[in-house]
Write a protein that holds these residues in place. Sequence first.
Motif, short mmCIF file in Angstrom:
data_model
loop_
_atom_site.label_atom_id
_atom_site.label_comp_id
_atom_site.label_asym_id
_atom_site.label_seq_id
_atom_site.Cartn_x
_atom_site.Cartn_y
_atom_site.Cartn_z
N GLN A 6 65.32 84.08 13.12
CA GLN A 6 64.15 83.84 12.54
C GLN A 6 63.51 82.94 12.71
N GLY A 7 64.05 82.89 14.42
CA GLY A 7 62.97 81.89 15.30
C GLY A 7 63.36 81.37 16.10
N GLU A 8 62.34 80.62 16.45
CA GLU A 8 63.05 79.09 17.16
C GLU A 8 62.89 78.03 15.99
N THR A 9 63.74 76.69 16.67
CA THR A 9 63.77 75.72 15.78
C THR A 9 63.10 75.16 15.90
N ARG A 10 62.20 74.14 15.41
CA ARG A 10 61.13 73.60 15.94
C ARG A 10 62.06 71.62 15.96
N VAL A 11 62.06 70.73 16.90
CA VAL A 11 62.73 69.45 16.67
C VAL A 11 61.68 68.36 17.17
N LEU A 12 61.60 67.26 17.11
CA LEU A 12 61.06 66.30 17.27
C LEU A 12 61.96 65.20 18.04
N GLY A 13 61.28 65.24 19.05
CA GLY A 13 62.38 64.71 19.99
C GLY A 13 61.24 62.88 20.74
N LEU A 14 62.64 61.53 20.76
CA LEU A 14 62.16 60.57 20.62
C LEU A 14 62.80 60.38 21.26
N ASN A 15 61.29 59.51 22.79
CA ASN A 15 61.74 59.30 24.33
C ASN A 15 62.15 57.51 23.70
N ALA A 16 62.45 56.40 22.63
CA ALA A 16 62.27 55.85 21.54
C ALA A 16 63.32 55.49 20.83
N ARG A 68 54.86 60.25 26.13
CA ARG A 68 55.32 59.49 26.11
C ARG A 68 56.60 58.69 25.26
N ASP A 69 56.26 58.59 24.01
CA ASP A 69 57.04 57.76 23.05
C ASP A 69 57.62 59.46 22.03
N TYR A 70 57.05 60.36 22.20
CA TYR A 70 57.73 60.88 21.46
C TYR A 70 57.03 62.98 22.00
N ALA A 71 57.90 63.91 21.59
CA ALA A 71 57.71 65.41 22.31
C ALA A 71 57.79 65.79 20.69
N VAL A 72 57.40 67.36 20.61
CA VAL A 72 58.14 68.26 19.80
C VAL A 72 58.79 69.52 21.16
N TYR A 73 59.36 70.03 20.48
CA TYR A 73 60.41 70.80 21.19
C TYR A 73 61.05 71.80 20.24
N ASP A 74 60.63 72.84 20.86
CA ASP A 74 61.34 73.99 20.40
C ASP A 74 62.66 75.40 21.47
N LEU A 75 63.63 75.30 20.16
CA LEU A 75 65.26 75.83 20.99
C LEU A 75 64.84 76.90 20.12
N PHE A 76 64.93 77.87 21.26
CA PHE A 76 65.26 79.33 20.66
C PHE A 76 67.37 79.20 20.85
N PRO A 77 67.79 80.15 20.23
CA PRO A 77 69.25 80.39 20.06
C PRO A 77 69.53 81.61 21.36
N ALA A 95 65.67 74.95 25.29
CA ALA A 95 63.93 73.88 25.35
C ALA A 95 63.33 73.88 25.19
N ARG A 96 61.98 73.72 24.87
CA ARG A 96 60.65 74.23 25.76
C ARG A 96 60.03 72.96 24.55
N ARG A 97 59.67 71.93 25.67
CA ARG A 97 58.72 71.20 25.33
C ARG A 97 56.77 71.71 24.76
N ILE A 98 56.82 71.32 23.77
CA ILE A 98 55.83 71.88 23.29
C ILE A 98 54.36 70.76 24.23
N GLU A 99 53.22 71.30 24.89
CA GLU A 99 51.82 70.43 25.31
C GLU A 99 51.35 69.98 25.08
N PHE A 100 50.93 70.39 24.18
CA PHE A 100 50.51 69.73 23.35
C PHE A 100 50.30 69.30 21.78
N THR A 101 50.40 68.22 21.38
CA THR A 101 50.84 67.99 19.47
C THR A 101 49.68 69.33 19.01
N THR A 102 51.16 69.11 17.71
CA THR A 102 51.29 70.11 17.15
C THR A 102 51.92 70.36 15.88
#
Length: 470
Positions: free
Chosen positions: A80-90, A103-112, A119-126
Amino acid sequence: MTNIRFWVPFSVALAVFLPAAAWAQRPQPVLVEPARYGTVRAVEGADLQVAAQRAGCPVKYQPIAGGPCFDKIKLKPAAQGETRVLGLNAPPRGTWVSGIYGRDYAVYDLFPTAEGFQARRIEFTTSDVRVPRDCYALAGEAVEYALHDSVATETQVVSCGGGPRTPNGPFAPDGPPLRSGGADGWHRTETVRAAGPARYLATTGGDCDPQFSLRTAWCAEPAIRYLQTHPDEKELDLIAAQQPVKAGDVLYGKAIDQWVLKRKGDRKFKADARWFDKAYLNSADGCRFAEEVGWYVEDRSDGLYIVEKAVSTCGAPPAPVPTEIWEAYGEDLFLVDCSDRRNWRDGRPRHTSDGKDSPPEAAECFDPARDYLRSQGLRRATVVVLNSRVVVDDRLYDGSYNRYDVAEVTLNSDKSLSARRLDSYLPSDIYMSRCSQMTGGPSQSKGFVVTRSMGIRWATPYRWMECPVY
């Protein structure tokens, strides 16, 4: 619109005539259509799992140093592809996550993987927010995240059906959230770096085999090797860096020149400057460049190349500014009634003694215009000519049932009058502060209205004006 003062015989009125502006003020603008305001709504996208930084997180659940701990994340099956996660830095403030991306948060794609996951952090907001087509982006309203039950829902506040009542927020959504518009909506709300194809690069400031040298100071080994191995190719695009460069450099504007690499005799080459720059980078449909296009130097197996890149913002376009439609008026034009003389363009015969070079004399229905010019001390004026009967307050515009023309009348040196039909007429004295004349409006959005003043009928030019409310 009716402006009735008092009536006097036409000949007497002209005998004491003052300029029209001295007798009657120009009519005040009239509101035709009030501004249409939109409704502020929230549009929801995908639901994301949430991960936060945590002291003592096992290394296998924190693959990115200093990043969030993914030990609570449930991965989707690999199929089913990657799992998208909201990562909080605070820690979040209340039930909403917003702030500065990275700085405050980022979105990540997790691949089994066999060992666990990557895990790969998305470069820009999506996001997966696709704003419906009748809605628009609001200033300062990016995608934020509503927290509930360990899930973060992508949410964007927009204006639907028109622009907002104020240009800046805060904006309070009205009604329940809307789901994303799917394929029928605008492009998903996100920021991307668009890139064009790799292009050949000519560099300067280094050693160069003479066979790859151009214009003495530049070296274009990959480009010339390509032409050497492809004899059917006559020329190719070439970008020349004005200063020495290395992989990772970004060039802008005059730091590069665009050339055309061509063959020159037997096994020789030359570079001619392009007359017009050639660009291959286009913003995707629904996206807009958010920065100047840069030229990124990249290292490939056979040498340095260069690629056009630029950050683009994608999603719904900015909300339009609500606009009122007003009808504004110009100075009155003298009205000539030729409704009983449809062939007035033919004029009337002149006496043979007038000479064959004399201008044709206007038809009899223009005689009042002669008196008007004399009373005003004018030699020439623009008038409106009626080709059908009208009454006060009738409208004259293209396509109306009232037929009319605009003409220029001239008082000749022999005191005769000539008339010339004008193909077009654009009044230059219709103006409203912070407004512009409507373009592309209905046919009745510009024309004339028949008025009466001092017992005389006039044609008052009007235009519909578009007036932003802020």
